[in-house]
Structure formats: structure tokens, C-alpha cells
Design an enzyme around this catalytic site. Structure first.
Site, mmCIF file in Angstrom:
data_model
loop_
_atom_site.group_PDB
_atom_site.id
_atom_site.type_symbol
_atom_site.label_atom_id
_atom_site.label_comp_id
_atom_site.label_asym_id
_atom_site.label_seq_id
_atom_site.Cartn_x
_atom_site.Cartn_y
_atom_site.Cartn_z
ATOM 1 N N SER A 137 0.858 -1.182 0.000
ATOM 2 C CA SER A 137 0.000 0.000 0.000
ATOM 3 C C SER A 137 0.893 1.229 0.000
ATOM 4 O O SER A 137 2.023 1.190 0.497
ATOM 5 C CB SER A 137 -0.892 0.022 1.251
ATOM 6 O OG SER A 137 -1.561 1.267 1.374
ATOM 7 N N TYR A 150 -2.143 -1.027 10.356
ATOM 8 C CA TYR A 150 -2.150 -1.288 8.914
ATOM 9 C C TYR A 150 -0.846 -0.843 8.264
ATOM 10 O O TYR A 150 -0.265 -1.565 7.444
ATOM 11 C CB TYR A 150 -3.335 -0.563 8.286
ATOM 12 C CG TYR A 150 -3.578 -0.873 6.830
ATOM 13 C CD1 TYR A 150 -4.224 -2.041 6.448
ATOM 14 C CD2 TYR A 150 -3.185 0.016 5.832
ATOM 15 C CE1 TYR A 150 -4.470 -2.319 5.114
ATOM 16 C CE2 TYR A 150 -3.422 -0.250 4.500
ATOM 17 C CZ TYR A 150 -4.065 -1.414 4.136
ATOM 18 O OH TYR A 150 -4.304 -1.688 2.797
#
Length: 257
Positions: A137, A150
Site C-alpha cells: 500500500s 495497517y
């Protein structure tokens, strides 16, 4: 193509788009997801099209779920697999919102430990030179507040990618894809209709929000056996947003902190 493709987190979102894409290419797709209802629905919908999709239900934070998943696949395909796509991850927030020690570790188990374990389990079972693609990401490189669980997982999977690429030389190529803003709504709800502001669009140099298909095309490229010279790299797919430098009162943006 008739390859054996393995996907984690394949019942919804980008994972579901990946499963549908490779199944449409006539590959055999095995996927695992913790959402039993969505897994069954995805399998039923795609098998109705005559596509070869096998869904497995399990929590990949658990070692037993991973070993069972790999064993079931290899029992059906003793010749081995071609591609492993480590897509699954989640968030449990961060340091400002009360993300606990156990919450933080759970996210790392799903987002980092599970891809490592599946790579280990399939290491000796690739059909030819394998391909492992990890979903990273842009949050591995930039952050918003309260995203530590995350962000740490995505930083970990990005570093794990190049480590595995070196260790698995001659066994499998290992690359990652780092999505930016990808609107996955259609792959959670078939009736979803997106609505974006002008700012949503224009903050991207590509002047649009990303779609799951943008990520799938990147993953497809990395799985293609013709691209064996692409190895150990991360491909950012964010519409150029990560390269846009914006200061206070620049491009109509002002900071009100």
C-alpha cells in the site's frame, strides 16, 4: 491459461476482482477468506459461469488455517501451483484510537506472517518458476494519524517482498503492488454507485480515483511468465498521488489543524 492461482482475501474487494480476473482467463483459482457467506456467494457466482474457482474459509492469522489451506490445494494439484497472491489484510486502527497489543499483532499476523508462511509452504511446490505477488500500500511510505497497525503491516510486506525475492532466487519471483486510493465498493455491493467530488479526482495527476481493475492489471503483469526480469520490486499504482507535492494554500488546499 490453465495455471493454478492462489489468492488470500478473495471474497470481497480487490481480492474478489483478482479471483474473477484469473478465473475468466481460464486459470484454476483457489482463494481463502474469513467471510464464509461472501466466500460461498463468490464461488457460486463464478462457478455458474463455468469457471474453476474453489473457495476455502479460514482465518489466515492462524497457522492451522494456513497449513490446511496449502495442504488442500496441493492434494488437488500435486504438480504444484504457479502464482501466490498475498492480498489479505485489515486494520485495527492505531495508537490514538486504542489499538491494543493483541490488535496490533493480529494485523501483522494477517498482513505479514501469513504471506511468509504461505511462501514457505509453497516454496517447494511451484510449477516451474513461480510468481509471488504481495499487496502492499502507499501507506507503507506515507501515513495519516492513527493507522499504525495497517501501516506497519504494509511496511512489513514491502520489505518481506525483496527479502523473499533474494532468498527464492530460481524458485519464484517475488514482487509487490502498492495501491493508492482504490474504490472497491462494486466488489462489496453489486448495486454500489460511486460519487466523487472534483477535489477527489483532481488530487490525482491521473484525474480519477482508482478501481480494483487497475490493481489486477498490475498483478497480472507480475504473474506473467514473460516478465521474469521484474523481481524484488514494488509497483506503486496510485494515479500519481504520492508524487503530488502540496503545501498550505497550494492547489486550493489549506491546512486547518
Amino acid at each position: 491459461m490453465n495455471r493454478i492461482i492462489v489468492v488470500t482475501g478473495g471474497a470481497n474487494g480487490i481480492g474478489r476482482c483478482l479471483v474473477e480476473h484469473f478465473a475468466a482467463e481460464r486459470d484454476t483459482v483457489h482463494f481463502i477468506d474469513s467471510d464464509a457467506e461472501a466466500t460461498a456467494a463468490t464461488v457460486a457466482r463464478l462457478q455458474k459461469k463455468g469457471w474453476n474457482v474453489i473457495g476455502h474459509t479460514g482465518d489466515i492469522a492462524e497457522k492451522q488455517a494456513l497449513t490446511d489451506f496449502a495442504a488442500e490445494i496441493l492434494a488437488q494439484h500435486p504438480e504444484g501451483i504457479h502464482c501466490l497472491i498475498n492480498n489479505a489484510c485489515l486494520t485495527r486502527g492505531g495508537i490514538l484510537g486504542g489499538c491494543s497489543y493483541d490488535d496490533f499483532l493480529y494485523v501483522q499476523r494477517v498482513g505479514v506472517a501469513a504471506p511468509y508462511m504461505l511462501s514457505l509452504l509453497f516454496k517447494d511446490h511451484f510449477n516451474g518458476l513461480g510468481s509471488i505477488v504481495n499487496l502492499s500500500s502507499t501507506r507503507a511510505f506515507q501515513s495519516q494519524p492513527d493507522t499504525e497497525s495497517y501501516t506497519a503491516a504494509k511496511g512489513g510486506i514491502t520489505a518481506l517482498t525483496h527479502a523473499l525475492a533474494v532468498s527464492l532466487s530460481g524458485i519464484a519471483r517475488v514482487n509487490s503492488v502498492a495501491p493508492g486510493w482504490i474504490d472497491t465498493g462494486r466488489y462489496h455491493d453489486d448495486s454500489y454507485e460511486p460519487h466523487y467530488s472534483e477535489g477527489d479526482l483532481r488530487q490525482h495527476p491521473s484525474v480519477r480515483v482508482g478501481e480494483p481493475e487497475d490493481i489486477v492489471r498490475a498483478v497480472d503483469f507480475l504473474c506473467d511468465e514473460r516478465n521474469t526480469f521484474v523481481n524484488g520490486t514494488n509497483l506503486t499504482v496510485d494515479g500519481g498521488m504520492g508524487r503530488l507535492m502540496v503545501y498550505h494554500n497550494d492547489c486550493g488546499w489549506s491546512y486547518n489543524g
